[in-house]
Scaffold this motif. Sequence first.
Motif, short mmCIF file in Angstrom:
data_model
loop_
_atom_site.label_atom_id
_atom_site.label_comp_id
_atom_site.label_asym_id
_atom_site.label_seq_id
_atom_site.Cartn_x
_atom_site.Cartn_y
_atom_site.Cartn_z
N UNK A 37 0.79 -1.22 0.00
CA UNK A 37 0.00 0.00 0.00
C UNK A 37 0.83 1.27 0.00
N UNK A 38 1.95 1.25 0.75
CA UNK A 38 2.79 2.45 0.90
C UNK A 38 4.21 2.24 0.43
N UNK A 39 4.77 1.05 0.74
CA UNK A 39 6.13 0.76 0.33
C UNK A 39 6.32 0.85 -1.17
N UNK A 40 5.24 0.64 -1.91
CA UNK A 40 5.21 0.84 -3.35
C UNK A 40 5.93 2.14 -3.75
N UNK A 41 5.67 3.21 -2.99
CA UNK A 41 6.32 4.51 -3.24
C UNK A 41 7.42 4.82 -2.23
N UNK A 42 7.30 4.30 -1.03
CA UNK A 42 8.28 4.63 0.00
C UNK A 42 9.61 3.94 -0.23
N UNK A 43 9.56 2.65 -0.57
CA UNK A 43 10.79 1.88 -0.70
C UNK A 43 11.74 2.46 -1.74
N UNK A 44 11.25 2.83 -2.93
CA UNK A 44 12.17 3.40 -3.92
C UNK A 44 12.84 4.70 -3.46
N UNK A 45 12.14 5.49 -2.63
CA UNK A 45 12.65 6.80 -2.21
C UNK A 45 13.42 6.74 -0.91
N UNK A 46 12.88 6.01 0.09
CA UNK A 46 13.39 6.12 1.46
C UNK A 46 14.27 4.96 1.91
N UNK A 47 14.22 3.82 1.23
CA UNK A 47 14.97 2.67 1.73
C UNK A 47 16.43 2.73 1.33
N UNK A 48 17.24 1.94 2.00
CA UNK A 48 18.67 1.90 1.74
C UNK A 48 18.98 1.35 0.35
N UNK A 49 18.22 0.36 -0.08
CA UNK A 49 18.50 -0.30 -1.36
C UNK A 49 17.69 0.27 -2.52
N UNK A 50 16.61 1.02 -2.23
CA UNK A 50 15.76 1.55 -3.29
C UNK A 50 14.93 0.48 -3.96
N UNK A 51 14.29 0.84 -5.06
CA UNK A 51 13.47 -0.08 -5.86
C UNK A 51 12.18 -0.45 -5.11
N UNK A 52 11.32 -1.19 -5.80
CA UNK A 52 10.07 -1.64 -5.20
C UNK A 52 10.33 -2.65 -4.09
N UNK A 53 9.43 -2.76 -3.12
CA UNK A 53 9.61 -3.75 -2.06
C UNK A 53 9.74 -5.15 -2.64
N UNK A 54 10.67 -5.95 -2.15
CA UNK A 54 10.86 -7.31 -2.69
C UNK A 54 9.60 -8.16 -2.69
N UNK A 55 8.77 -8.06 -1.62
CA UNK A 55 7.56 -8.87 -1.56
C UNK A 55 6.56 -8.44 -2.63
N UNK A 56 6.52 -7.17 -2.93
CA UNK A 56 5.64 -6.66 -3.98
C UNK A 56 6.12 -7.15 -5.34
#
Length: 500
Positions: free
Chosen positions: A271-290
């Motif tokens: 729901x959120x990691x879709x946009x958060x992971x690419x911007x805020x995470x250390x590795x970037x890109x879409x969440x692995x589970x998604x």
Amino acid sequence: MKIIIVTTCLIILPCLIKCEDKSFLKIPNNLKIGAATSAYQIEGGWNTSDKGQSNWDDFTHSKSHLILDGSNGDIACDSFNKYKEDVQLLKNVGFNHYRLSINWARILPTGFANKISKEGIQYYKNVIDELHSQGIEPFVTLFHWDIPNVIAKMGGWTNELIVDYFTDYARVVFRELGPKVKVWITLNEPNVDCSEAYDKETHAPGLNMPGIGSYMCGHNMLKAHARVYRMYQEEFKKTQNGILGISISSSYWFSKNKNEPESGDIAFQNGCGWFLNPIFSKDGDYPPIMRKRIDENSKLEGHPKSRLPVFSPEWIEYIKGTFDYFGVNHYSSRYTENVPYNNITGWYDDTGIIESVNQSWPRGASSWLYVVPEGIGELLRKIKNDYNNPPIYILENGYSNYGNETNINDINRIDYLYSYMKEMLVAINRDGCNVKAYTVWSVLDNFEWSKGYTERFGIYHVDFNHENRTRTPRLSVAWLTEVIRSKQLISFDEFKAKFM
């Protein structure tokens, strides 16, 4: 002067904070409290001067049957003409900031940067100057769901060309308004708009391409956000010194079953990691589970490649870290349960998660708005723990009444805001969450997209049957005024005993 209360139904909220230490409810001196609106929802003036047509102008005129009451934003609150009055309403409450949005088609009538509207630029300069004259800081959103209709007809956010068009538009806005603005929001709730406008037909342009449209939209929005962020750093940061972020709509998801605690996080990632992971995470890109589950579903469905587009390594690096703060809109929460993988149909809804609610939760007029205050505290702690405690700007939080209600004693809204602000303050004062701003949605009753005027979020009631669009303060205005003045959160009962 006494305030007269009309008897109404109260929301009975549980005591959510075990510790009764009043220091937890103290509003920090550096916490900004403000309110928000968006251009299409309040401005009106849809064909004033040389303004171009937006996707919502076209959608409400050509597909009015998809709007619950058949209405539109042609006039809305008429804030295009009444902005000085509205700024005064903000001043009356004591708000520190006002979140507004820019109508792209008012700035660039053709949709493109070959023609810049002097009248459109001047209107927003006037609004921002009026805010500054009253000591109110503007928070400005570049995209709050309205784009020029000519670009919508080209596929809108599913067309990668929009990345360049949006960057051109943002550059004009930064150049013209940037010296007067320090807080920018690139995109509002991209996760909601992509789903409602491109997977469904409930939001303009209503392309209705389920399972494909939303992912194409999100892919281009992430590119556009990053391009604008990088452009600002290179061309404007040194002279304007503003901050930029994106505003994500985030529920909180509680795992319903103790034996599957991961279900809530899986829902969050989709729901959120879709946009958060690419911007805020250390590795970037879409969440692995998604990525994993959509890839598997796509293969099972016979697609030659995944329905979720793939970023190149260069784009992953380019998007990663494009934030100065973490922007979040929060209203409600859900329960989650795992749905086992099916060898024929794959992962349910691409996520493998089913969401539900507790029917004992109170609800606003909006069918999706259940009152679950503990969700905002859990969300803030999750952001702190998962994303290295970034500066958090809460850019929307609010409660809806029904449009046919004329009662201005909105005790339900006060109870809602109190309970959510209480959880927020405990997350700040007890748990160290780095919240910098809290923003009430909304200043005014306004056009609520596919629901028209049947749902009202305003702390000020607007009479849409009157040509003057008369504004009347609801009881929540007096309550918020006292909370901001005293810098102390008080319940409705405390407020009633002291002022009524």
